[in-house]
Design a protein around this motif. Sequence first.
Motif, mmCIF file in Angstrom:
data_model
loop_
_atom_site.group_PDB
_atom_site.id
_atom_site.type_symbol
_atom_site.label_atom_id
_atom_site.label_comp_id
_atom_site.label_asym_id
_atom_site.label_seq_id
_atom_site.Cartn_x
_atom_site.Cartn_y
_atom_site.Cartn_z
ATOM 1 N N UNK A 295 4.359 17.104 -96.159
ATOM 2 C CA UNK A 295 4.295 15.094 -97.167
ATOM 3 C C UNK A 295 4.306 13.971 -95.956
ATOM 4 N N UNK A 296 5.465 14.105 -95.028
ATOM 5 C CA UNK A 296 5.498 12.876 -94.099
ATOM 6 C C UNK A 296 4.888 12.677 -93.129
ATOM 7 N N UNK A 297 3.737 14.082 -92.584
ATOM 8 C CA UNK A 297 1.833 13.899 -92.382
ATOM 9 C C UNK A 297 1.360 12.794 -92.823
ATOM 10 N N UNK A 298 1.283 13.406 -93.509
ATOM 11 C CA UNK A 298 0.100 13.389 -94.721
ATOM 12 C C UNK A 298 0.500 11.801 -95.527
ATOM 13 N N UNK A 299 1.978 11.708 -95.614
ATOM 14 C CA UNK A 299 1.956 9.851 -96.293
ATOM 15 C C UNK A 299 1.705 9.306 -94.649
ATOM 16 N N UNK A 300 1.657 9.287 -93.700
ATOM 17 C CA UNK A 300 1.443 8.840 -92.402
ATOM 18 C C UNK A 300 0.352 8.560 -92.206
ATOM 19 N N UNK A 301 -0.577 9.153 -92.724
ATOM 20 C CA UNK A 301 -2.211 9.617 -92.377
ATOM 21 C C UNK A 301 -2.616 8.679 -93.369
ATOM 22 N N UNK A 302 -2.059 8.043 -94.373
ATOM 23 C CA UNK A 302 -2.024 7.932 -95.911
ATOM 24 C C UNK A 302 -2.065 6.516 -95.543
ATOM 25 N N UNK A 303 -0.755 6.211 -95.038
ATOM 26 C CA UNK A 303 -0.159 4.760 -94.968
ATOM 27 C C UNK A 303 -1.372 3.726 -94.069
ATOM 28 N N UNK B 226 9.760 4.437 -91.477
ATOM 29 C CA UNK B 226 11.088 4.591 -91.119
ATOM 30 C C UNK B 226 11.550 5.459 -91.723
ATOM 31 N N UNK B 227 11.282 5.554 -92.935
ATOM 32 C CA UNK B 227 11.625 7.008 -94.171
ATOM 33 C C UNK B 227 10.970 7.497 -94.091
ATOM 34 N N UNK B 228 9.668 7.767 -93.651
ATOM 35 C CA UNK B 228 8.869 8.484 -92.855
ATOM 36 C C UNK B 228 9.220 9.614 -91.770
ATOM 37 N N UNK B 229 10.373 8.945 -90.634
ATOM 38 C CA UNK B 229 10.927 8.887 -89.694
ATOM 39 C C UNK B 229 11.788 10.591 -90.168
ATOM 40 N N UNK B 230 13.124 9.850 -91.263
ATOM 41 C CA UNK B 230 14.122 10.757 -91.648
ATOM 42 C C UNK B 230 14.071 11.431 -92.533
ATOM 43 N N UNK B 231 12.969 11.501 -93.471
ATOM 44 C CA UNK B 231 12.183 13.095 -94.239
ATOM 45 C C UNK B 231 11.752 13.528 -92.787
ATOM 46 N N UNK B 232 11.036 13.599 -91.708
ATOM 47 C CA UNK B 232 10.716 13.939 -90.770
ATOM 48 C C UNK B 232 11.536 15.176 -90.098
ATOM 49 N N UNK B 233 12.959 13.969 -89.914
ATOM 50 C CA UNK B 233 13.288 14.734 -89.004
ATOM 51 C C UNK B 233 14.277 15.691 -89.994
ATOM 52 N N UNK B 234 14.893 15.082 -90.794
ATOM 53 C CA UNK B 234 15.485 16.282 -92.329
ATOM 54 C C UNK B 234 14.403 18.015 -92.474
ATOM 55 N N UNK B 235 13.317 17.281 -92.388
ATOM 56 C CA UNK B 235 12.909 19.158 -92.656
ATOM 57 C C UNK B 235 12.571 19.314 -91.280
ATOM 58 N N UNK B 236 12.520 19.069 -90.357
ATOM 59 C CA UNK B 236 12.599 19.687 -88.667
ATOM 60 C C UNK B 236 13.819 20.743 -89.067
#
Length: 95
Positions: free
Chosen positions: A12-20, A54-64
């Motif tokens: 979700x973080x990667x796809x949202x990054x590409x969309x934004x 910033x939110x996507x970075x946090x989501x990526x860290x939590x997912x990892x």
Amino acid sequence: MKRAIGIFLIAQALLTYLTINMIYTPYTTTTVNNNTGAVTVSYSYPWVYWLGFIGLGIMLIVGTYLVFAKKRSRSLIKDLLLFLSTNYIIIHTSL
């Protein structure tokens, strides 16, 4: 289950990054120096753009973390509930 949630958060973080990245277009400011004729173009993004990253970075860290976390005997939620219940009993009985 944790691993599946972690994979979902990463995807979700990667796809949202590409969309934004495709949706937002930066504000452009073009400045021309009258003496030399040089053109300077500067780009700036709205603050919501950076806040989203910033939110996507946090989501990526939590997912990892959830993907690579070792399995524990008890979950963090159970530990938290046990901690809160014992402190509640201690505080409640001391009153």
